[in-house]
Design a protein around this motif. Structure first.
Motif, PDB file in Angstrom:
ATOM      1  N   ALA A  66     -35.523  -1.951  16.292  1.00  0.00           N
ATOM      2  CA  ALA A  66     -35.538  -2.068  14.832  1.00  0.00           C
ATOM      3  C   ALA A  66     -36.848  -1.632  14.208  1.00  0.00           C
ATOM      4  CB  ALA A  66     -35.256  -3.520  14.437  1.00  0.00           C
ATOM      5  N   LEU A  67     -37.890  -1.451  15.037  1.00  0.00           N
ATOM      6  CA  LEU A  67     -39.227  -1.207  14.503  1.00  0.00           C
ATOM      7  C   LEU A  67     -39.289   0.045  13.642  1.00  0.00           C
ATOM      8  CD1 LEU A  67     -42.054  -2.459  14.616  1.00  0.00           C
ATOM      9  CD2 LEU A  67     -42.544  -0.987  16.570  1.00  0.00           C
ATOM     10  N   GLY A  92     -31.707  12.895  13.467  1.00  0.00           N
ATOM     11  CA  GLY A  92     -31.409  11.626  14.115  1.00  0.00           C
ATOM     12  C   GLY A  92     -30.858  11.807  15.516  1.00  0.00           C
ATOM     13  N   VAL A  93     -29.911  12.730  15.680  1.00  0.00           N
ATOM     14  CA  VAL A  93     -29.317  12.975  17.003  1.00  0.00           C
ATOM     15  C   VAL A  93     -30.388  13.444  17.984  1.00  0.00           C
ATOM     16  CG1 VAL A  93     -27.623  14.298  18.305  1.00  0.00           C
ATOM     17  CG2 VAL A  93     -27.063  13.497  16.011  1.00  0.00           C
ATOM     18  N   VAL A  94     -31.209  14.403  17.539  1.00  0.00           N
ATOM     19  CA  VAL A  94     -32.283  14.900  18.407  1.00  0.00           C
ATOM     20  C   VAL A  94     -33.253  13.763  18.740  1.00  0.00           C
ATOM     21  CG1 VAL A  94     -34.260  16.456  18.526  1.00  0.00           C
ATOM     22  CG2 VAL A  94     -32.102  17.271  17.562  1.00  0.00           C
ATOM     23  N   GLY A  95     -33.570  12.933  17.730  1.00  0.00           N
ATOM     24  CA  GLY A  95     -34.509  11.850  17.942  1.00  0.00           C
ATOM     25  C   GLY A  95     -34.022  10.822  18.939  1.00  0.00           C
ATOM     26  N   GLY A  99     -35.342  10.047  22.723  1.00  0.00           N
ATOM     27  CA  GLY A  99     -35.759   8.703  23.088  1.00  0.00           C
ATOM     28  C   GLY A  99     -35.015   8.180  24.303  1.00  0.00           C
ATOM     29  N   THR A 100     -33.728   8.480  24.390  1.00  0.00           N
ATOM     30  CA  THR A 100     -32.936   8.051  25.543  1.00  0.00           C
ATOM     31  C   THR A 100     -33.412   8.735  26.815  1.00  0.00           C
ATOM     32  OG1 THR A 100     -31.028   7.770  24.069  1.00  0.00           O
ATOM     33  CG2 THR A 100     -30.584   7.827  26.424  1.00  0.00           C
ATOM     34  N   GLY A 120     -34.319   4.032  18.131  1.00  0.00           N
ATOM     35  CA  GLY A 120     -33.965   3.400  16.870  1.00  0.00           C
ATOM     36  C   GLY A 120     -33.726   4.367  15.736  1.00  0.00           C
ATOM     37  N   LEU A 121     -34.162   5.608  15.895  1.00  0.00           N
ATOM     38  CA  LEU A 121     -33.893   6.634  14.887  1.00  0.00           C
ATOM     39  C   LEU A 121     -32.397   6.858  14.688  1.00  0.00           C
ATOM     40  CD1 LEU A 121     -36.549   9.363  15.745  1.00  0.00           C
ATOM     41  CD2 LEU A 121     -36.301   8.201  13.552  1.00  0.00           C
ATOM     42  N   GLY A 122     -31.623   6.643  15.745  1.00  0.00           N
ATOM     43  CA  GLY A 122     -30.201   6.938  15.665  1.00  0.00           C
ATOM     44  C   GLY A 122     -29.513   6.271  14.499  1.00  0.00           C
ATOM     45  N   GLU A 123     -29.626   4.954  14.446  1.00  0.00           N
ATOM     46  CA  GLU A 123     -28.943   4.200  13.411  1.00  0.00           C
ATOM     47  C   GLU A 123     -29.465   4.547  12.026  1.00  0.00           C
ATOM     48  OE1 GLU A 123     -28.644  -0.384  12.774  1.00  0.00           O
ATOM     49  OE2 GLU A 123     -27.828   0.067  14.739  1.00  0.00           O
TER      50      GLU A 123
END
Length: 444
Positions: A66-67, A92-95, A99-100, A120-123
């Motif tokens: 959530a950060l 967002g998808v790239v982010g 991250g994953t 967390g960028l995804g959401e």
């Protein structure tokens, strides 16, 4: 009095159901949720590999995720409202995919924590921009169905994480020998699988077209204008948003503790509980989301301006009945049926909440409004629901086996509060919907 935004920024009215766009955005939703939820089934492998404590792991599940969302949500939505929604979603998808991938190669708790921050960028990048885009490309009489299908990506992604992650971990000894990897690296391959899913979603997304918007005129879509609009229409937005927050709080509490309920009360093994909840999410939550969207469309065509509220209120009776039946059930098979019904009804507010807000929010500020709503969902519902159940179990009943009663109390109380708020604000909601979204096609 007109809000002054009804026409500004509106897209040209679409004529066909945007099937490809709905599928592509839903796939993005699936990938985002799978990437965020895969961690929940990897607790023991990660704790063993990285020497992570339970307290540290809880930070990976909540605070880390959530950060960045809390910081970046509003600016990302502001960019989306400027007409660059596809670019925001692609970022967002790239982010979250990057991250994953970082999760897969992390070798310390600190590295894994930072990787989860990026996930967390995804959401935060996906939902407001995707829902705003869907609203512009979908014919109004079918908007509920489109958003309901998009919302179903959540339970599908969670089920993929649950079933897929479990399958990879259980079969890893054989896969490790085949791939020439270490016997303790199965959890890393789970993250890699989510990376591949994100890449597939990105490939679909690149072919989605950003709809052209008409001239904006003098419409101001700054964040300040959103806050001023909220303040001016607070008599509508306060009960509407608070009502849906209460309903979502009930749902998050039930989802978080359903596996424990299945084990402690119904007598299922952990493996059986995982399969039960995975099936409930994949089949019944998806069916509930789709049904809610189609029901909203049907009521809208019949002339109900508050259709999203009507469907939400109607679902509460089924939700309360399901949790009371689950808690009273003694044969495990009856308890399983109650859990299936529970997941069918608890998903409804997650689909109808965004639909309701879209109806009363001017086009140039929809993404920012949804970003505010998503932030409140994370702060209030996601944190409050599971915690409320835990507090009742620990401090009121003092017995883990009583978790079902704690779930029932939270469900009934939150549902009652939500129902009172939504019903109390219904007249104001319908009046604002008439002014803000006059192009909804109804057949009286």
């Amino acid at each position: 009095m007109s809000s002054g935004f009804a026409e500004a920024g509106a897209a040209a009215p679409p004529t066909i159901f945007p099937t490809y766009t709905v599928v592509a955005l839903t796939l993005c939703h699936v990938a985002a949720i799978a990437s965020s939820q895969i961690l929940n089934i990897l607790v023991d492998p990660i704790r063993a590999a990285l020497a992570v404590s339970d307290s540290q792991f809880s930070l990976l599940q909540g605070v880390a995720f959530a950060l960045l969302a809390a910081v970046a949500g509003i600016p990302a939505a502001r960019v989306a409202d400027s007409g660059r929604r596809k670019q925001v979603i692609v970022a967002g998808v790239v982010g979250w995919t990057a991250g994953t991938l970082l999760c897969a190669v992390a070798s310390t708790f600190g590295q894994l924590f930072l990787a989860r921050v990026v996930v967390g960028l995804g959401e935060v990048f996906l939902f407001p921009a995707a829902l705003s885009l869907l609203t512009d490309v979908t014919p109004r009489p079918r908007l509920g169905a489109a958003i309901g299908i998009f919302a179903s990506g959540g339970p599908i992604g969670a089920a993929i994480a649950l079933f897929g992650g479990g399958a990879i971990i259980s079969s890893w000894p054989n896969l490790a020998e085949l791939l020439g990897r270490g016997s303790d690296e199965g959890w890393r391959f789970c993250f890699v699988a989510c990376v591949l899913l994100g890449m597939v979603a990105l490939a679909f997304l690149l072919h989605v077209e950003e709809p052209r918007r008409a001239e904006r005129g003098t419409a101001d879509a700054s964040f300040g204008s959103v806050l001023r609009y909220l303040a001016r229409e607070r008599g509508t937005f306060l009960p509407t948003i608070a009502g849906f927050l209460a309903l979502c709080l009930s749902g998050t509490g039930l989802i978080a503790w359903a596996p424990s309920f299945a084990v402690r009360t119904l007598g299922y093994s952990f493996a059986q509980a995982g399969a039960l909840i995975g099936t409930a999410a994949l089949v019944f939550a998806v069916a509930g989301s789709w049904s809610a969207g189609m029901a909203v469309d049907r009521l809208t065509r019949s002339g109900d301006r508050g259709a999203a509220l009507s469907v939400s209120l109607a679902s509460l009776a089924g939700l309360v009945a399901a949790i009371l039946l689950a808690d009273a059930a003694r044969p495990p098979i009856l308890g399983a049926a109650a859990i299936f019904a529970l997941f069918f009804f608890l998903i409804v507010p997650q689909a109808t909440g965004p639909i309701a807000l879209e109806r009363i929010t001017p086009a140039p500020m929809r993404a920012q409004m949804l970003a505010i709503y998503l932030l409140l969902i994370n702060l209030v519902a996601q944190a409050g629901g599971p915690s409320a159940v835990a507090l009742l179990t620990d401090h009121l009943f003092g017995a883990p086996a009583m978790v079902g009663w704690s779930m029932a109390i939270v469900c009934v109380a939150a549902s009652a509060v939500g129902a009172l708020l939504l019903q109390g604000g219904r007249a104001a909601y319908c009046a604002l919907a008439d002014r803000t979204d006059p192009h909804v096609m109804v057949h009286r």
